[in-house]
Write a protein that holds these residues in place. Structure first.
Motif, PDB file in Angstrom:
ATOM      1  N   LEU A  48      -2.529   0.482  -1.702  1.00 20.28           N
ATOM      2  CA  LEU A  48      -1.301   0.616  -2.504  1.00 20.28           C
ATOM      3  C   LEU A  48      -0.622  -0.735  -2.701  1.00 20.28           C
ATOM      4  O   LEU A  48      -0.129  -1.039  -3.788  1.00 20.28           O
ATOM      5  CB  LEU A  48      -0.333   1.600  -1.845  1.00 20.28           C
ATOM      6  CG  LEU A  48      -0.812   3.051  -1.726  1.00 20.28           C
ATOM      7  CD1 LEU A  48       0.218   3.889  -0.969  1.00 20.28           C
ATOM      8  CD2 LEU A  48      -1.111   3.645  -3.088  1.00 20.28           C
ATOM      9  N   GLN A  49      -0.614  -1.551  -1.662  1.00 25.63           N
ATOM     10  CA  GLN A  49       0.018  -2.868  -1.751  1.00 25.63           C
ATOM     11  C   GLN A  49      -0.715  -3.749  -2.758  1.00 25.63           C
ATOM     12  O   GLN A  49      -0.092  -4.435  -3.561  1.00 25.63           O
ATOM     13  CB  GLN A  49       0.057  -3.508  -0.357  1.00 25.63           C
ATOM     14  CG  GLN A  49       0.939  -4.720  -0.245  1.00 25.63           C
ATOM     15  CD  GLN A  49       0.259  -6.001  -0.687  1.00 25.63           C
ATOM     16  OE1 GLN A  49      -0.962  -6.139  -0.633  1.00 25.63           O
ATOM     17  NE2 GLN A  49       1.047  -6.936  -1.158  1.00 25.63           N
ATOM     18  N   SER A  52       0.242  -2.696  -6.128  1.00 34.64           N
ATOM     19  CA  SER A  52       1.628  -3.068  -6.451  1.00 34.64           C
ATOM     20  C   SER A  52       1.713  -4.518  -6.902  1.00 34.64           C
ATOM     21  O   SER A  52       2.553  -4.874  -7.715  1.00 34.64           O
ATOM     22  CB  SER A  52       2.567  -2.814  -5.266  1.00 34.64           C
ATOM     23  OG  SER A  52       2.426  -3.790  -4.252  1.00 34.64           O
ATOM     24  N   THR A 101      -4.181   3.387 -10.988  1.00 37.37           N
ATOM     25  CA  THR A 101      -2.826   2.909 -11.262  1.00 37.37           C
ATOM     26  C   THR A 101      -1.882   3.428 -10.185  1.00 37.37           C
ATOM     27  O   THR A 101      -1.953   4.593  -9.798  1.00 37.37           O
ATOM     28  CB  THR A 101      -2.351   3.419 -12.643  1.00 37.37           C
ATOM     29  OG1 THR A 101      -3.324   3.033 -13.634  1.00 37.37           O
ATOM     30  CG2 THR A 101      -1.009   2.842 -13.021  1.00 37.37           C
ATOM     31  N   LEU A 102      -1.020   2.575  -9.725  1.00 37.84           N
ATOM     32  CA  LEU A 102       0.010   2.954  -8.761  1.00 37.84           C
ATOM     33  C   LEU A 102       1.097   3.744  -9.483  1.00 37.84           C
ATOM     34  O   LEU A 102       1.567   3.336 -10.533  1.00 37.84           O
ATOM     35  CB  LEU A 102       0.601   1.689  -8.127  1.00 37.84           C
ATOM     36  CG  LEU A 102       1.595   1.858  -6.996  1.00 37.84           C
ATOM     37  CD1 LEU A 102       0.918   2.468  -5.772  1.00 37.84           C
ATOM     38  CD2 LEU A 102       2.205   0.507  -6.636  1.00 37.84           C
ATOM     39  N   THR A 103       1.501   4.868  -8.915  1.00 42.25           N
ATOM     40  CA  THR A 103       2.576   5.663  -9.513  1.00 42.25           C
ATOM     41  C   THR A 103       3.918   5.196  -8.949  1.00 42.25           C
ATOM     42  O   THR A 103       3.964   4.463  -7.947  1.00 42.25           O
ATOM     43  CB  THR A 103       2.396   7.162  -9.175  1.00 42.25           C
ATOM     44  OG1 THR A 103       2.566   7.329  -7.762  1.00 42.25           O
ATOM     45  CG2 THR A 103       1.047   7.688  -9.637  1.00 42.25           C
ATOM     46  N   PRO A 104       5.024   5.632  -9.558  1.00 40.61           N
ATOM     47  CA  PRO A 104       6.340   5.308  -8.983  1.00 40.61           C
ATOM     48  C   PRO A 104       6.467   5.794  -7.530  1.00 40.61           C
ATOM     49  O   PRO A 104       7.047   5.094  -6.691  1.00 40.61           O
ATOM     50  CB  PRO A 104       7.321   6.020  -9.911  1.00 40.61           C
ATOM     51  CG  PRO A 104       6.603   6.047 -11.238  1.00 40.61           C
ATOM     52  CD  PRO A 104       5.157   6.266 -10.878  1.00 40.61           C
ATOM     53  N   LEU A 107       4.637   3.304  -5.364  1.00 38.99           N
ATOM     54  CA  LEU A 107       5.420   2.080  -5.189  1.00 38.99           C
ATOM     55  C   LEU A 107       6.535   2.316  -4.172  1.00 38.99           C
ATOM     56  O   LEU A 107       6.797   1.466  -3.315  1.00 38.99           O
ATOM     57  CB  LEU A 107       5.990   1.607  -6.524  1.00 38.99           C
ATOM     58  CG  LEU A 107       6.791   0.309  -6.481  1.00 38.99           C
ATOM     59  CD1 LEU A 107       5.955  -0.835  -5.930  1.00 38.99           C
ATOM     60  CD2 LEU A 107       7.316  -0.023  -7.871  1.00 38.99           C
ATOM     61  N   SER A 108       7.184   3.471  -4.244  1.00 40.57           N
ATOM     62  CA  SER A 108       8.239   3.797  -3.271  1.00 40.57           C
ATOM     63  C   SER A 108       7.673   3.832  -1.857  1.00 40.57           C
ATOM     64  O   SER A 108       8.319   3.361  -0.912  1.00 40.57           O
ATOM     65  CB  SER A 108       8.864   5.158  -3.590  1.00 40.57           C
ATOM     66  OG  SER A 108       9.585   5.088  -4.787  1.00 40.57           O
ATOM     67  N   ARG A 109       6.465   4.368  -1.713  1.00 39.75           N
ATOM     68  CA  ARG A 109       5.846   4.459  -0.388  1.00 39.75           C
ATOM     69  C   ARG A 109       5.522   3.061   0.138  1.00 39.75           C
ATOM     70  O   ARG A 109       5.693   2.785   1.324  1.00 39.75           O
ATOM     71  CB  ARG A 109       4.598   5.321  -0.468  1.00 39.75           C
ATOM     72  CG  ARG A 109       4.037   5.759   0.844  1.00 39.75           C
ATOM     73  CD  ARG A 109       4.794   6.934   1.490  1.00 39.75           C
ATOM     74  NE  ARG A 109       4.647   8.161   0.763  1.00 39.75           N
ATOM     75  CZ  ARG A 109       3.734   9.095   1.006  1.00 39.75           C
ATOM     76  NH1 ARG A 109       2.895   8.947   2.008  1.00 39.75           N
ATOM     77  NH2 ARG A 109       3.683  10.175   0.280  1.00 39.75           N
ATOM     78  N   VAL A 110       5.044   2.179  -0.751  1.00 38.00           N
ATOM     79  CA  VAL A 110       4.765   0.793  -0.340  1.00 38.00           C
ATOM     80  C   VAL A 110       6.056   0.135   0.122  1.00 38.00           C
ATOM     81  O   VAL A 110       6.103  -0.507   1.181  1.00 38.00           O
ATOM     82  CB  VAL A 110       4.130  -0.035  -1.484  1.00 38.00           C
ATOM     83  CG1 VAL A 110       4.087  -1.517  -1.133  1.00 38.00           C
ATOM     84  CG2 VAL A 110       2.736   0.454  -1.795  1.00 38.00           C
ATOM     85  N   LYS A 111       7.105   0.297  -0.651  1.00 39.17           N
ATOM     86  CA  LYS A 111       8.394  -0.314  -0.290  1.00 39.17           C
ATOM     87  C   LYS A 111       8.923   0.238   1.028  1.00 39.17           C
ATOM     88  O   LYS A 111       9.463  -0.505   1.849  1.00 39.17           O
ATOM     89  CB  LYS A 111       9.408  -0.109  -1.408  1.00 39.17           C
ATOM     90  CG  LYS A 111       9.124  -0.967  -2.626  1.00 39.17           C
ATOM     91  CD  LYS A 111      10.144  -0.732  -3.724  1.00 39.17           C
ATOM     92  CE  LYS A 111       9.852  -1.607  -4.927  1.00 39.17           C
ATOM     93  NZ  LYS A 111      10.816  -1.377  -6.028  1.00 39.17           N
TER      94      LYS A 111
END
Length: 153
Positions: A48-49, A52, A101-104, A107-111
Protein backbone atom coordinates in the motif's frame (compact mmCIF):
# COMPACT_ATOMS: atom_id res chain seq x y z
CA UNK A 1 29.42 -39.55 11.90
CA UNK A 2 30.50 -36.90 14.40
CA UNK A 3 32.62 -35.17 11.75
CA UNK A 4 29.69 -35.15 9.31
CA UNK A 5 27.41 -33.55 11.94
CA UNK A 6 30.06 -30.96 12.75
CA UNK A 7 30.42 -30.15 9.05
CA UNK A 8 26.64 -29.91 8.72
CA UNK A 9 26.46 -27.54 11.70
CA UNK A 10 29.22 -25.38 10.24
CA UNK A 11 27.37 -25.33 6.92
CA UNK A 12 24.14 -24.24 8.61
CA UNK A 13 25.97 -21.54 10.58
CA UNK A 14 27.43 -20.17 7.33
CA UNK A 15 24.18 -20.35 5.34
CA UNK A 16 23.37 -16.85 4.10
CA UNK A 17 19.82 -17.86 3.19
CA UNK A 18 18.98 -19.30 6.61
CA UNK A 19 20.48 -16.36 8.49
CA UNK A 20 18.64 -13.87 6.30
CA UNK A 21 15.33 -15.72 6.63
CA UNK A 22 15.66 -15.96 10.42
CA UNK A 23 16.30 -12.22 10.67
CA UNK A 24 13.49 -11.49 8.19
CA UNK A 25 10.99 -13.57 10.20
CA UNK A 26 12.09 -11.91 13.44
CA UNK A 27 11.92 -8.37 12.10
CA UNK A 28 8.80 -9.10 10.02
CA UNK A 29 6.95 -10.32 13.11
CA UNK A 30 7.98 -7.12 14.89
CA UNK A 31 6.49 -4.94 12.15
CA UNK A 32 3.41 -7.22 11.86
CA UNK A 33 2.75 -6.75 15.57
CA UNK A 34 3.22 -2.98 15.30
CA UNK A 35 0.78 -2.72 12.37
CA UNK A 36 -1.86 -5.09 13.80
CA UNK A 37 -3.99 -2.24 15.24
CA UNK A 38 -4.69 -1.02 11.68
CA UNK A 39 -5.37 -4.55 10.42
CA UNK A 40 -2.32 -4.83 8.18
CA UNK A 41 0.66 -7.12 7.99
CA UNK A 42 4.04 -5.64 7.14
CA UNK A 43 3.96 -6.93 3.54
CA UNK A 44 0.49 -5.44 3.00
CA UNK A 45 1.62 -2.12 4.43
CA UNK A 46 4.65 -2.11 2.10
CA UNK A 47 2.44 -2.76 -0.93
CA UNK A 48 0.00 0.00 0.00
CA UNK A 49 2.83 2.39 0.83
CA UNK A 50 4.53 1.79 -2.55
CA UNK A 51 1.22 2.47 -4.32
CA UNK A 52 0.73 5.66 -2.28
CA UNK A 53 4.10 6.94 -3.49
CA UNK A 54 4.14 5.63 -7.09
CA UNK A 55 0.46 5.64 -8.03
CA UNK A 56 -1.17 2.92 -10.07
CA UNK A 57 1.09 0.14 -11.27
CA UNK A 58 0.87 -3.20 -13.02
CA UNK A 59 1.00 -6.27 -10.79
CA UNK A 60 4.31 -7.18 -12.42
CA UNK A 61 5.78 -3.72 -11.88
CA UNK A 62 4.74 -3.72 -8.24
CA UNK A 63 6.16 -7.23 -7.79
CA UNK A 64 9.49 -6.12 -9.30
CA UNK A 65 9.61 -3.06 -7.04
CA UNK A 66 9.13 -5.21 -3.93
CA UNK A 67 11.31 -8.12 -5.21
CA UNK A 68 8.48 -10.64 -5.27
CA UNK A 69 7.32 -12.97 -8.02
CA UNK A 70 4.15 -11.93 -9.85
CA UNK A 71 2.04 -14.86 -8.62
CA UNK A 72 2.88 -14.17 -4.97
CA UNK A 73 2.11 -10.48 -5.48
CA UNK A 74 -1.27 -11.34 -6.99
CA UNK A 75 -2.00 -13.57 -3.99
CA UNK A 76 -1.01 -10.77 -1.59
CA UNK A 77 -3.28 -8.30 -3.40
CA UNK A 78 -6.45 -10.41 -3.12
CA UNK A 79 -7.22 -9.63 0.54
CA UNK A 80 -6.39 -5.96 -0.03
CA UNK A 81 -8.86 -5.88 -2.91
CA UNK A 82 -11.52 -7.70 -0.84
CA UNK A 83 -11.14 -5.05 1.88
CA UNK A 84 -11.48 -2.27 -0.70
CA UNK A 85 -7.95 -0.97 -0.13
CA UNK A 86 -6.90 -1.48 -3.77
CA UNK A 87 -8.62 -2.04 -7.07
CA UNK A 88 -7.30 -4.43 -9.72
CA UNK A 89 -8.47 -3.90 -13.28
CA UNK A 90 -7.36 -4.89 -16.76
CA UNK A 91 -5.11 -2.35 -18.45
CA UNK A 92 -6.71 -0.39 -21.28
CA UNK A 93 -3.40 -0.58 -23.19
CA UNK A 94 -2.83 -4.32 -22.69
CA UNK A 95 -5.77 -6.45 -21.57
CA UNK A 96 -3.34 -9.11 -20.25
CA UNK A 97 -1.83 -6.65 -17.78
CA UNK A 98 -3.61 -5.92 -14.50
CA UNK A 99 -3.42 -2.42 -13.01
CA UNK A 100 -3.41 -2.00 -9.23
CA UNK A 101 -4.67 1.29 -7.80
CA UNK A 102 -4.77 2.44 -4.20
CA UNK A 103 -8.27 3.44 -3.08
CA UNK A 104 -9.06 6.31 -0.69
CA UNK A 105 -9.63 3.69 2.04
CA UNK A 106 -6.22 2.20 1.24
CA UNK A 107 -4.56 5.60 1.53
CA UNK A 108 -6.31 6.18 4.87
CA UNK A 109 -5.00 2.83 6.11
CA UNK A 110 -1.44 3.73 5.05
CA UNK A 111 -1.72 7.06 6.85
CA UNK A 112 -3.10 5.37 9.98
CA UNK A 113 -0.31 2.78 9.91
CA UNK A 114 2.55 5.19 9.28
CA UNK A 115 3.04 6.22 12.94
CA UNK A 116 3.00 2.54 13.97
CA UNK A 117 5.51 1.66 11.27
CA UNK A 118 7.66 4.64 12.33
CA UNK A 119 7.58 3.52 15.97
CA UNK A 120 8.78 0.03 14.99
CA UNK A 121 11.43 1.56 12.75
CA UNK A 122 12.63 3.88 15.52
CA UNK A 123 12.67 1.07 18.09
CA UNK A 124 14.77 -1.13 15.79
CA UNK A 125 17.23 1.66 15.01
CA UNK A 126 17.51 2.56 18.69
CA UNK A 127 18.44 -1.01 19.61
CA UNK A 128 20.47 -1.90 16.53
CA UNK A 129 21.94 1.54 15.86
CA UNK A 130 20.83 4.01 13.19
CA UNK A 131 24.16 3.89 11.33
CA UNK A 132 24.26 0.10 11.51
CA UNK A 133 20.64 -0.07 10.24
CA UNK A 134 21.55 2.17 7.31
CA UNK A 135 24.54 -0.08 6.49
CA UNK A 136 22.29 -3.13 6.76
CA UNK A 137 19.78 -1.65 4.28
CA UNK A 138 22.64 -0.80 1.91
CA UNK A 139 24.05 -4.34 2.15
CA UNK A 140 20.66 -5.97 1.68
CA UNK A 141 19.88 -3.73 -1.28
CA UNK A 142 23.21 -4.79 -2.81
CA UNK A 143 22.06 -8.42 -2.58
CA UNK A 144 19.48 -7.54 -5.23
CA UNK A 145 22.34 -6.68 -7.61
CA UNK A 146 24.14 -10.04 -7.34
CA UNK A 147 22.86 -11.22 -10.70
CA UNK A 148 20.60 -14.04 -9.57
CA UNK A 149 17.31 -14.25 -11.45
CA UNK A 150 15.01 -16.11 -9.07
CA UNK A 151 11.81 -15.36 -10.96
CA UNK A 152 13.16 -15.46 -14.50
CA UNK A 153 11.21 -17.72 -16.80
Amino acid sequence: MEETMATAETTVDRCNNLTLRKAARYLGATYDKALAPVGLRATQFSILQKLSVHGEMTIGGLADMIAMDRTTMATNLKPLAREGLVTIEASAADRRARIVTLTPDGLSRVKAGMPMWQAAQDRFEERFGADEAARLRTSLTAVLDTGFQPWAE
